[in-house]
Design a protein around this motif. Structure first.
Motif, PDB file in Angstrom:
ATOM      1  N   THR A 114      21.781   5.166  -5.275  1.00  0.00           N
ATOM      2  CA  THR A 114      21.805   6.405  -4.496  1.00  0.00           C
ATOM      3  C   THR A 114      20.407   6.984  -4.323  1.00  0.00           C
ATOM      4  OG1 THR A 114      23.967   6.844  -5.473  1.00  0.00           O
ATOM      5  CG2 THR A 114      22.874   8.662  -4.338  1.00  0.00           C
ATOM      6  N   ALA A 115      19.694   7.070  -5.462  1.00  0.00           N
ATOM      7  CA  ALA A 115      18.359   7.665  -5.412  1.00  0.00           C
ATOM      8  C   ALA A 115      17.423   6.824  -4.547  1.00  0.00           C
ATOM      9  CB  ALA A 115      17.801   7.799  -6.827  1.00  0.00           C
ATOM     10  N   ALA A 116      17.503   5.525  -4.689  1.00  0.00           N
ATOM     11  CA  ALA A 116      16.621   4.645  -3.927  1.00  0.00           C
ATOM     12  C   ALA A 116      16.938   4.727  -2.441  1.00  0.00           C
ATOM     13  CB  ALA A 116      16.772   3.208  -4.429  1.00  0.00           C
ATOM     14  N   GLU A 117      18.210   4.775  -2.138  1.00  0.00           N
ATOM     15  CA  GLU A 117      18.620   4.855  -0.737  1.00  0.00           C
ATOM     16  C   GLU A 117      18.044   6.120  -0.100  1.00  0.00           C
ATOM     17  OE1 GLU A 117      22.672   3.574  -0.790  1.00  0.00           O
ATOM     18  OE2 GLU A 117      22.926   4.025   1.351  1.00  0.00           O
ATOM     19  N   ALA A 147      18.075  -0.513  -6.992  1.00  0.00           N
ATOM     20  CA  ALA A 147      17.173  -0.494  -5.839  1.00  0.00           C
ATOM     21  C   ALA A 147      17.471  -1.661  -4.906  1.00  0.00           C
ATOM     22  CB  ALA A 147      15.721  -0.541  -6.324  1.00  0.00           C
ATOM     23  N   CYS A 148      17.744  -2.814  -5.476  1.00  0.00           N
ATOM     24  CA  CYS A 148      18.070  -3.991  -4.658  1.00  0.00           C
ATOM     25  C   CYS A 148      19.340  -3.756  -3.855  1.00  0.00           C
ATOM     26  CB  CYS A 148      18.244  -5.223  -5.545  1.00  0.00           C
ATOM     27  SG  CYS A 148      16.700  -5.814  -6.265  1.00  0.00           S
ATOM     28  N   LYS A 149      20.305  -3.115  -4.502  1.00  0.00           N
ATOM     29  CA  LYS A 149      21.548  -2.827  -3.776  1.00  0.00           C
ATOM     30  C   LYS A 149      21.302  -1.840  -2.651  1.00  0.00           C
ATOM     31  CE  LYS A 149      25.499  -2.734  -5.859  1.00  0.00           C
ATOM     32  NZ  LYS A 149      26.608  -2.388  -6.748  1.00  0.00           N
ATOM     33  N   ALA A 150      20.454  -0.875  -2.909  1.00  0.00           N
ATOM     34  CA  ALA A 150      20.119   0.096  -1.871  1.00  0.00           C
ATOM     35  C   ALA A 150      19.488  -0.619  -0.682  1.00  0.00           C
ATOM     36  CB  ALA A 150      19.164   1.148  -2.434  1.00  0.00           C
ATOM     37  N   ALA A 151      18.573  -1.530  -0.983  1.00  0.00           N
ATOM     38  CA  ALA A 151      17.903  -2.283   0.085  1.00  0.00           C
ATOM     39  C   ALA A 151      18.929  -3.007   0.943  1.00  0.00           C
ATOM     40  CB  ALA A 151      16.921  -3.279  -0.537  1.00  0.00           C
ATOM     41  N   ARG A 152      19.855  -3.665   0.265  1.00  0.00           N
ATOM     42  CA  ARG A 152      20.846  -4.447   1.011  1.00  0.00           C
ATOM     43  C   ARG A 152      21.665  -3.534   1.926  1.00  0.00           C
ATOM     44  NH1 ARG A 152      22.128  -7.511  -3.190  1.00  0.00           N
ATOM     45  NH2 ARG A 152      20.627  -9.143  -2.756  1.00  0.00           N
ATOM     46  N   ARG A 200       0.819  -1.210   0.000  1.00  0.00           N
ATOM     47  CA  ARG A 200       0.000   0.000   0.000  1.00  0.00           C
ATOM     48  C   ARG A 200       0.858   1.267   0.000  1.00  0.00           C
ATOM     49  NH1 ARG A 200      -2.805  -3.092  -1.461  1.00  0.00           N
ATOM     50  NH2 ARG A 200      -4.928  -3.721  -0.862  1.00  0.00           N
ATOM     51  N   ASP A 201       2.164   1.066  -0.040  1.00  0.00           N
ATOM     52  CA  ASP A 201       3.050   2.236  -0.072  1.00  0.00           C
ATOM     53  C   ASP A 201       4.152   1.967  -1.089  1.00  0.00           C
ATOM     54  OD1 ASP A 201       4.544   4.497   0.434  1.00  0.00           O
ATOM     55  OD2 ASP A 201       4.105   4.424   2.588  1.00  0.00           O
ATOM     56  N   VAL A 202       4.007   2.602  -2.253  1.00  0.00           N
ATOM     57  CA  VAL A 202       4.839   2.235  -3.389  1.00  0.00           C
ATOM     58  C   VAL A 202       5.727   3.399  -3.823  1.00  0.00           C
ATOM     59  CG1 VAL A 202       4.796   1.531  -5.807  1.00  0.00           C
ATOM     60  CG2 VAL A 202       3.120   0.590  -4.203  1.00  0.00           C
ATOM     61  N   LEU A 203       6.992   3.085  -4.081  1.00  0.00           N
ATOM     62  CA  LEU A 203       7.915   4.077  -4.621  1.00  0.00           C
ATOM     63  C   LEU A 203       8.095   3.829  -6.116  1.00  0.00           C
ATOM     64  CD1 LEU A 203      10.166   6.269  -4.440  1.00  0.00           C
ATOM     65  CD2 LEU A 203      11.755   4.404  -3.872  1.00  0.00           C
ATOM     66  N   HIS A 204       7.936   4.882  -6.890  1.00  0.00           N
ATOM     67  CA  HIS A 204       8.199   4.775  -8.326  1.00  0.00           C
ATOM     68  C   HIS A 204       9.598   5.325  -8.591  1.00  0.00           C
ATOM     69  CE1 HIS A 204       7.279   6.373 -12.661  1.00  0.00           C
ATOM     70  NE2 HIS A 204       8.009   5.279 -12.677  1.00  0.00           N
ATOM     71  N   LEU A 205      10.517   4.417  -8.952  1.00  0.00           N
ATOM     72  CA  LEU A 205      11.880   4.850  -9.279  1.00  0.00           C
ATOM     73  C   LEU A 205      11.956   5.027 -10.794  1.00  0.00           C
ATOM     74  CD1 LEU A 205      14.690   5.524  -8.362  1.00  0.00           C
ATOM     75  CD2 LEU A 205      15.253   3.081  -8.335  1.00  0.00           C
ATOM     76  N   ALA A 206      11.949   6.284 -11.199  1.00  0.00           N
ATOM     77  CA  ALA A 206      11.810   6.590 -12.621  1.00  0.00           C
ATOM     78  C   ALA A 206      13.150   6.879 -13.280  1.00  0.00           C
ATOM     79  CB  ALA A 206      10.881   7.789 -12.800  1.00  0.00           C
ATOM     80  N   ALA A 207      13.234   6.524 -14.544  1.00  0.00           N
ATOM     81  CA  ALA A 207      14.438   6.827 -15.316  1.00  0.00           C
ATOM     82  C   ALA A 207      14.417   8.305 -15.712  1.00  0.00           C
ATOM     83  CB  ALA A 207      14.496   5.948 -16.559  1.00  0.00           C
ATOM     84  N   ASP A 208      15.559   8.893 -15.642  1.00  0.00           N
ATOM     85  CA  ASP A 208      15.655  10.325 -15.885  1.00  0.00           C
ATOM     86  C   ASP A 208      15.829  10.586 -17.373  1.00  0.00           C
ATOM     87  OD1 ASP A 208      15.687  12.918 -15.343  1.00  0.00           O
ATOM     88  OD2 ASP A 208      17.683  12.982 -14.446  1.00  0.00           O
TER      89      ASP A 208
END
Lengths: 344, 344
Positions: B234-237, B261-266, B188-196
């Motif tokens: 970086t952005a995801a973190e 994003a996966c790396k940021a999570a880790r 229910r809480d979603v982040l959209h990581l968009a390409a620039d």
DNA sequence: CCCGCGAAGTTATACGTACAACGTGAGGCG
DNA sequence: CGCCTCACGTTGTACGTATAACTTCGCGGG
């Protein structure tokens, strides 16, 4: 009626149209726009011609120019597959240098080169001035039309590139660097996960590994896999569970294979790098996308393409540049760690 | 003296040489080899011509043919970057269809298209029959020479492709599929990581997400990053540590971003997929190389290229095929899992 | 018996460019 | 004063192909 914006079909202006507009002859236009007007055309006239060309939006007809000059300033780049990031980067470099010299690059993906027995050059609709052929399909290519066009080989078997100039990456040095890195970490049982491509490439890499490991007491085994993650995982899994001592390190011919090796390790319950060290090759985007990041041999792919095109252009100019292998370097990241060491 | 195998410089045989060898006129050679000899040339004569052509190794001079016919059977493919596997696959498809119709493909990597203010078509040394322009640089391209050549736009802003035929992937549907998948898993809480990249592409994706999440009570936040693993990490973190509720899922515009994003999570000590679900886009090689394998939206990249080239060729033939968006599909793998759910 | 007609080629030309070879005045020089 | 030279162009041609327009010839019908 069609309503398209191509209705008018305004024919492109020719050099004759420019001549008419500038009040000179077509030859003068050609001289001015060709840049060879030094001392042949007075500056005011030249300027008038340039202005007319600009106004009419004149662009020379390349087909006519090519026909007249007998060359096309177009080179063919033959690669095994463009979807391989390495070759995409080679193309980028080659295209950059080509553009700098007023050359264009046409691509030919090689997989089909041999299969349909079609003439590979049919697909290159432009006439060509020369060919830049990357290793893996070059044998087939050379066999088909080797001596019809000036040819530069990228990283290919000298035995199959008779007479053609060659540009090389120091692949052997890359393999040595990887091997020495693992030796220094104490590994004494190494698996070489090789890409299932041309036999020459395979031989070069295996020989380099052998000589690097020679006299160190280290054991070298070999497995081969198609250049895909799944195939690599399967092959690595098989090799790592084979009877005999389990290798503590895997040297891969490509980052994609290394990613597969890492997946195999995980399936077998091995931790990378603590239980198993893995090295890649090429330093693709993939190398830093996976976890852990891959220790890998970085290749100057774009420089490789650049130097290839430089060499081809040199050959076309009648020069013969000395071949000098491009240096590679080892990038140590997280997929390699201390092995069992010499303590045994 | 030079010792090269190009010493002799044997000039390529022309149709006139073939004519002489076969004892006919050059026109007859052209008729026979052009395939328009039905009822114009007797079979024995035709066969004699074909034999002579074969013996001499005759290949028509493309420059001359292009000049005569006024078309080149060459298309330009404009892409943002070939090192992006997606576009390499588009090229593969486009080139395949082109070859089938006797067309060649010249590539133009767009990044430089706007920067040096140079004419992008200068780099394509062949004259061109048409242009296949992929979305991201198409605005600049269209602005520069939009109406000079037949143009087909790949997945581009309708507002900027006035009059040009368009081929689309159903990107919006892809985003909806990803969103619905996560909703079904209870996120229910979603982040959209968009390409620039181009703003149009961004808008389409964000709007699709918004409408998919609308009325579900889910919250949508957005972060943007350049199309690279590091930038994405970086952005995801940053986005995941921002104040407010932490998103439990990340929808990424590209597999490369998803890997970041996966790396940021880790780094943040979050486990994928248990603590954080991640979806990618494109289904590149990368998607199955990382651990866990990415749940992603698979795009028919090659079909996309094929359909683009089909459309361009149709346009050149004066036809106007109806645009129909290509379907996409969600591939569920290991990077998404049950979220906090509606139990709250 | 001659005319016309179709089959089977041929001759001629144009595509647009680059450049070799050829004017053509004006001024310098013997 | 006549000739050469030089600066500034122009005229003409060739690159190799595709095709429109024309020739040539054998043959059948009116």
């Amino acid at each position: 009626m069609a309503g398209s914006r191509h209705d008018t079909a305004a024919p492109r202006p020719t050099s004759r149209d420019v001549a008419r507009a500038a009040g000179v002859s077509q030859a003068t236009v050609s001289l001015v726009l060709g840049g060879k007007w030094q001392g042949r055309v007075a500056e005011p006239t030249a300027e008038r011609v340039r202005a007319a060309a600009r106004d009419l939006g004149y662009r020379p007809n390349l087909a006519a120019r090519n026909l007249r000059l007998g060359r096309t300033r177009t080179a063919l780049l033959v690669v095994p597959a463009l979807t391989n990031e390495f070759f995409a980067r080679v193309h980028t470099g080659a295209a950059r240098v080509a553009a700098r010299h007023g050359f264009g690059v046409v691509l030919y993906p090689a997989p089909d080169v041999t299969a349909p027995a079609r003439d590979p050059f049919d697909s290159a609709r432009a006439s060509l001035d020369g060919v830049l052929a990357s290793s893996m399909a070059s044998e087939a290519l050379a066999a088909i039309r080797g001596d019809e066009l000036p040819l530069v080989m990228l990283d290919s078997d000298p035995a199959h590139s008779l007479g053609a100039a060659t540009v090389n990456l120091d692949i052997a040095q890359g393999m040595r660097l990887a091997a020495e890195h693992l030796l220094a970490l104490g590994h004494r049982d190494v698996l070489h996960l090789a890409a299932d491509i041309s036999s020459w490439t395979f031989d070069v890499r295996r020989d380099a590994l052998r000589s690097a490991l020679h006299g160190t007491g280290a054991r070298l085994t070999t497995a081969r896999a198609a250049l895909a993650v799944d195939a690599a995982r399967t092959a690595a899994e098989a090799a790592l569970t084979a009877s005999g001592a389990r290798p503590t390190a895997v040297i891969c011919d490509d980052d994609v294979l290394a990613a597969g090796a890492c997946k195999a390790a995980r399936r077998l319950g091995l931790h990378v790098p603590d239980d198993l060290s893995v090295t890649g090759f090429d330093d693709l985007t993939l190398a830093t996308a996976v976890e852990p990041e891959l220790t890998t041999v970085a290749l100057p792919a774009e420089r490789f393409g650049e130097q290839g095109m430089d060499t081809l252009i040199a050959v076309l100019d009648g020069r013969t540049p000395e071949p000098r292998p491009l240096p590679v370097r080892l990038v140590v990241r997280g997929s390699t760690a201390q092995g069992p060491g010499p303590r045994r």
